[in-house]
Scaffold this motif. Structure first.
Motif, PDB file in Angstrom:
ATOM      1  N   ASN A  68     -14.123 -15.158  15.980  1.00 59.32           N
ATOM      2  CA  ASN A  68     -14.741 -15.874  14.852  1.00 59.32           C
ATOM      3  C   ASN A  68     -14.460 -15.157  13.537  1.00 59.32           C
ATOM      4  OD1 ASN A  68     -15.781 -17.756  16.611  1.00 59.32           O
ATOM      5  ND2 ASN A  68     -17.739 -16.696  16.831  1.00 59.32           N
ATOM      6  N   ASP A  69     -14.532 -13.822  13.544  1.00 55.53           N
ATOM      7  CA  ASP A  69     -14.245 -13.050  12.320  1.00 55.53           C
ATOM      8  C   ASP A  69     -12.793 -13.241  11.889  1.00 55.53           C
ATOM      9  OD1 ASP A  69     -16.865 -12.034  12.377  1.00 55.53           O
ATOM     10  OD2 ASP A  69     -16.246 -10.423  13.725  1.00 55.53           O
ATOM     11  N   ILE A  70     -11.887 -13.212  12.835  1.00 58.41           N
ATOM     12  CA  ILE A  70     -10.458 -13.365  12.516  1.00 58.41           C
ATOM     13  C   ILE A  70     -10.187 -14.765  11.979  1.00 58.41           C
ATOM     14  CG2 ILE A  70      -8.138 -13.416  13.521  1.00 58.41           C
ATOM     15  CD1 ILE A  70      -9.131 -11.226  15.471  1.00 58.41           C
ATOM     16  N   ASN A  71     -10.817 -15.789  12.585  1.00 56.16           N
ATOM     17  CA  ASN A  71     -10.626 -17.168  12.112  1.00 56.16           C
ATOM     18  C   ASN A  71     -11.215 -17.357  10.718  1.00 56.16           C
ATOM     19  OD1 ASN A  71      -9.295 -17.950  14.430  1.00 56.16           O
ATOM     20  ND2 ASN A  71     -11.181 -18.581  15.459  1.00 56.16           N
ATOM     21  N   ARG A  72     -12.338 -16.706  10.405  1.00 53.49           N
ATOM     22  CA  ARG A  72     -12.974 -16.848   9.096  1.00 53.49           C
ATOM     23  C   ARG A  72     -12.118 -16.200   8.002  1.00 53.49           C
ATOM     24  NH1 ARG A  72     -18.074 -13.674   8.248  1.00 53.49           N
ATOM     25  NH2 ARG A  72     -17.741 -13.591  10.462  1.00 53.49           N
ATOM     26  N   ILE A  73     -11.550 -15.036   8.297  1.00 53.48           N
ATOM     27  CA  ILE A  73     -10.741 -14.332   7.293  1.00 53.48           C
ATOM     28  C   ILE A  73      -9.311 -14.879   7.252  1.00 53.48           C
ATOM     29  CG2 ILE A  73      -9.790 -12.057   6.720  1.00 53.48           C
ATOM     30  CD1 ILE A  73     -12.364 -10.855   7.606  1.00 53.48           C
ATOM     31  N   LYS A  74      -8.868 -15.469   8.340  1.00 55.01           N
ATOM     32  CA  LYS A  74      -7.523 -16.057   8.469  1.00 55.01           C
ATOM     33  C   LYS A  74      -6.427 -15.010   8.287  1.00 55.01           C
ATOM     34  CE  LYS A  74      -8.811 -20.732   7.087  1.00 55.01           C
ATOM     35  NZ  LYS A  74      -9.759 -20.846   8.093  1.00 55.01           N
ATOM     36  N   ALA A  75      -6.675 -13.825   8.826  1.00 56.86           N
ATOM     37  CA  ALA A  75      -5.662 -12.761   8.770  1.00 56.86           C
ATOM     38  C   ALA A  75      -5.878 -11.839   9.958  1.00 56.86           C
ATOM     39  CB  ALA A  75      -5.788 -11.977   7.478  1.00 56.86           C
ATOM     40  N   TYR A  76      -4.736 -11.464  10.560  1.00 57.20           N
ATOM     41  CA  TYR A  76      -4.808 -10.473  11.635  1.00 57.20           C
ATOM     42  C   TYR A  76      -3.652  -9.512  11.482  1.00 57.20           C
ATOM     43  CZ  TYR A  76      -5.214  -8.153  16.056  1.00 57.20           C
ATOM     44  OH  TYR A  76      -5.370  -7.199  17.019  1.00 57.20           O
ATOM     45  N   PRO A  77      -3.846  -8.258  11.485  1.00 56.86           N
ATOM     46  CA  PRO A  77      -5.132  -7.561  11.557  1.00 56.86           C
ATOM     47  C   PRO A  77      -5.911  -7.737  10.257  1.00 56.86           C
ATOM     48  CG  PRO A  77      -3.370  -5.977  11.229  1.00 56.86           C
ATOM     49  CD  PRO A  77      -2.721  -7.325  11.407  1.00 56.86           C
ATOM     50  N   ILE A  78      -7.203  -7.567  10.350  1.00 61.87           N
ATOM     51  CA  ILE A  78      -8.059  -7.716   9.175  1.00 61.87           C
ATOM     52  C   ILE A  78      -7.687  -6.632   8.168  1.00 61.87           C
ATOM     53  CG2 ILE A  78     -10.450  -7.604   8.363  1.00 61.87           C
ATOM     54  CD1 ILE A  78     -11.268  -8.852  10.988  1.00 61.87           C
ATOM     55  N   PRO A  79      -7.460  -7.016   6.918  1.00 61.19           N
ATOM     56  CA  PRO A  79      -7.025  -6.038   5.901  1.00 61.19           C
ATOM     57  C   PRO A  79      -8.035  -4.902   5.718  1.00 61.19           C
ATOM     58  CG  PRO A  79      -6.787  -8.290   5.089  1.00 61.19           C
ATOM     59  CD  PRO A  79      -7.521  -8.374   6.389  1.00 61.19           C
ATOM     60  N   ASP A  80      -7.517  -3.742   5.381  1.00 61.46           N
ATOM     61  CA  ASP A  80      -8.357  -2.563   5.203  1.00 61.46           C
ATOM     62  C   ASP A  80      -9.384  -2.750   4.089  1.00 61.46           C
ATOM     63  OD1 ASP A  80      -7.121  -1.239   7.252  1.00 61.46           O
ATOM     64  OD2 ASP A  80      -5.730  -0.136   5.953  1.00 61.46           O
ATOM     65  N   LYS A  81      -9.012  -3.493   3.036  1.00 67.83           N
ATOM     66  CA  LYS A  81      -9.960  -3.681   1.932  1.00 67.83           C
ATOM     67  C   LYS A  81     -11.190  -4.454   2.388  1.00 67.83           C
ATOM     68  CE  LYS A  81      -7.832  -7.794   0.168  1.00 67.83           C
ATOM     69  NZ  LYS A  81      -8.138  -8.795  -0.737  1.00 67.83           N
ATOM     70  N   ASP A  82     -11.017  -5.410   3.302  1.00 69.67           N
ATOM     71  CA  ASP A  82     -12.168  -6.160   3.821  1.00 69.67           C
ATOM     72  C   ASP A  82     -13.052  -5.285   4.702  1.00 69.67           C
ATOM     73  OD1 ASP A  82     -11.276  -8.410   2.508  1.00 69.67           O
ATOM     74  OD2 ASP A  82     -10.178  -9.178   4.255  1.00 69.67           O
ATOM     75  N   ILE A  83     -12.439  -4.457   5.513  1.00 68.26           N
ATOM     76  CA  ILE A  83     -13.226  -3.548   6.360  1.00 68.26           C
ATOM     77  C   ILE A  83     -13.948  -2.519   5.502  1.00 68.26           C
ATOM     78  CG2 ILE A  83     -13.073  -1.786   8.159  1.00 68.26           C
ATOM     79  CD1 ILE A  83     -10.826  -3.421   9.401  1.00 68.26           C
ATOM     80  N   THR A  84     -13.291  -2.028   4.450  1.00 69.79           N
ATOM     81  CA  THR A  84     -13.919  -1.069   3.543  1.00 69.79           C
ATOM     82  C   THR A  84     -15.111  -1.705   2.838  1.00 69.79           C
ATOM     83  OG1 THR A  84     -11.790   0.008   3.198  1.00 69.79           O
ATOM     84  CG2 THR A  84     -13.509   0.463   1.590  1.00 69.79           C
ATOM     85  N   ALA A  85     -14.970  -2.953   2.396  1.00 71.21           N
ATOM     86  CA  ALA A  85     -16.081  -3.651   1.737  1.00 71.21           C
ATOM     87  C   ALA A  85     -17.258  -3.812   2.693  1.00 71.21           C
ATOM     88  CB  ALA A  85     -15.617  -5.006   1.221  1.00 71.21           C
ATOM     89  N   LEU A  86     -16.967  -4.128   3.940  1.00 76.61           N
ATOM     90  CA  LEU A  86     -18.020  -4.270   4.949  1.00 76.61           C
ATOM     91  C   LEU A  86     -18.741  -2.940   5.174  1.00 76.61           C
ATOM     92  CD1 LEU A  86     -19.426  -5.867   7.252  1.00 76.61           C
ATOM     93  CD2 LEU A  86     -17.594  -5.026   8.736  1.00 76.61           C
ATOM     94  N   LEU A  87     -17.992  -1.865   5.279  1.00 78.57           N
ATOM     95  CA  LEU A  87     -18.608  -0.558   5.500  1.00 78.57           C
ATOM     96  C   LEU A  87     -19.426  -0.127   4.297  1.00 78.57           C
ATOM     97  CD1 LEU A  87     -15.695   1.334   7.276  1.00 78.57           C
ATOM     98  CD2 LEU A  87     -17.806   0.486   8.297  1.00 78.57           C
ATOM     99  N   ASN A  88     -18.911  -0.370   3.089  1.00 77.89           N
ATOM    100  CA  ASN A  88     -19.673  -0.019   1.889  1.00 77.89           C
ATOM    101  C   ASN A  88     -20.971  -0.806   1.794  1.00 77.89           C
ATOM    102  OD1 ASN A  88     -17.945   1.960   0.946  1.00 77.89           O
ATOM    103  ND2 ASN A  88     -16.682   0.496  -0.175  1.00 77.89           N
ATOM    104  N   ARG A  89     -20.934  -2.087   2.173  1.00 81.70           N
ATOM    105  CA  ARG A  89     -22.144  -2.897   2.169  1.00 81.70           C
ATOM    106  C   ARG A  89     -23.163  -2.358   3.163  1.00 81.70           C
ATOM    107  NH1 ARG A  89     -20.910  -9.093   2.958  1.00 81.70           N
ATOM    108  NH2 ARG A  89     -19.318  -7.977   4.056  1.00 81.70           N
ATOM    109  N   HIS A  90     -22.677  -1.915   4.332  1.00 82.89           N
ATOM    110  CA  HIS A  90     -23.579  -1.394   5.364  1.00 82.89           C
ATOM    111  C   HIS A  90     -24.182  -0.060   4.922  1.00 82.89           C
ATOM    112  CE1 HIS A  90     -25.254  -0.517   9.265  1.00 82.89           C
ATOM    113  NE2 HIS A  90     -24.704   0.692   9.191  1.00 82.89           N
ATOM    114  N   LEU A  91     -23.383   0.783   4.254  1.00 80.86           N
ATOM    115  CA  LEU A  91     -23.870   2.108   3.855  1.00 80.86           C
ATOM    116  C   LEU A  91     -24.878   2.033   2.728  1.00 80.86           C
ATOM    117  CD1 LEU A  91     -20.575   4.171   4.066  1.00 80.86           C
ATOM    118  CD2 LEU A  91     -22.507   4.220   5.641  1.00 80.86           C
ATOM    119  N   ARG A  92     -24.838   0.995   1.923  1.00 77.04           N
ATOM    120  CA  ARG A  92     -25.789   0.837   0.823  1.00 77.04           C
ATOM    121  C   ARG A  92     -27.172   0.456   1.310  1.00 77.04           C
ATOM    122  NH1 ARG A  92     -21.706  -2.550  -2.608  1.00 77.04           N
ATOM    123  NH2 ARG A  92     -20.300  -0.870  -3.190  1.00 77.04           N
ATOM    124  N   LYS A  93     -27.272  -0.122   2.492  1.00 78.85           N
ATOM    125  CA  LYS A  93     -28.571  -0.578   3.022  1.00 78.85           C
ATOM    126  C   LYS A  93     -29.473   0.568   3.320  1.00 78.85           C
ATOM    127  CE  LYS A  93     -27.095  -4.921   4.931  1.00 78.85           C
ATOM    128  NZ  LYS A  93     -26.952  -5.734   6.114  1.00 78.85           N
TER     129      LYS A  93
END
Length: 93
Positions: A68-93
């Motif tokens: 589902n994540d791959i279909n939503r982003i429409k890219a494989y492998p998921i770009p590093d910038k998207d993973i970095t944004a996800l990690l930064n969002r998680h670390l801010r919580k």
């Protein structure tokens, strides 16, 4: 008299060296063949279970990516910038 005692001591030392060398050669050959692998893993597993319990490290984060994540982003492998944004969002919580 003293000569006989030293002769017995020297012959006993030779027997000890032979027994020691034979034992080392036998155990080494068993290890090379793999016959002791099960015993080694069993002992290792037992020692690992006997260790004191360690606290959970809060710094570890497991990120799961599914279809589902791959279909939503429409890219494989998921770009590093998207993973970095996800990690930064998680670390801010």
């Amino acid at each position: 008299m003293m000569r006989r005692i030293w002769t017995k001591i020297n012959s006993a030392n030779n027997n000890i060296w032979r027994i020691g060398f034979t034992t080392i050669a036998f155990v080494t050959s068993l290890r090379l063949v793999g016959s002791l692998r099960f015993l080694e893993w069993t002992v290792f597993d037992t020692f690992m279970r006997l260790r004191p319990e360690e606290p959970i490290d809060e710094r570890i984060l497991i990120v799961g990516i599914n279809e589902n994540d791959i279909n939503r982003i429409k890219a494989y492998p998921i770009p590093d910038k998207d993973i970095t944004a996800l990690l930064n969002r998680h670390l801010r919580k």
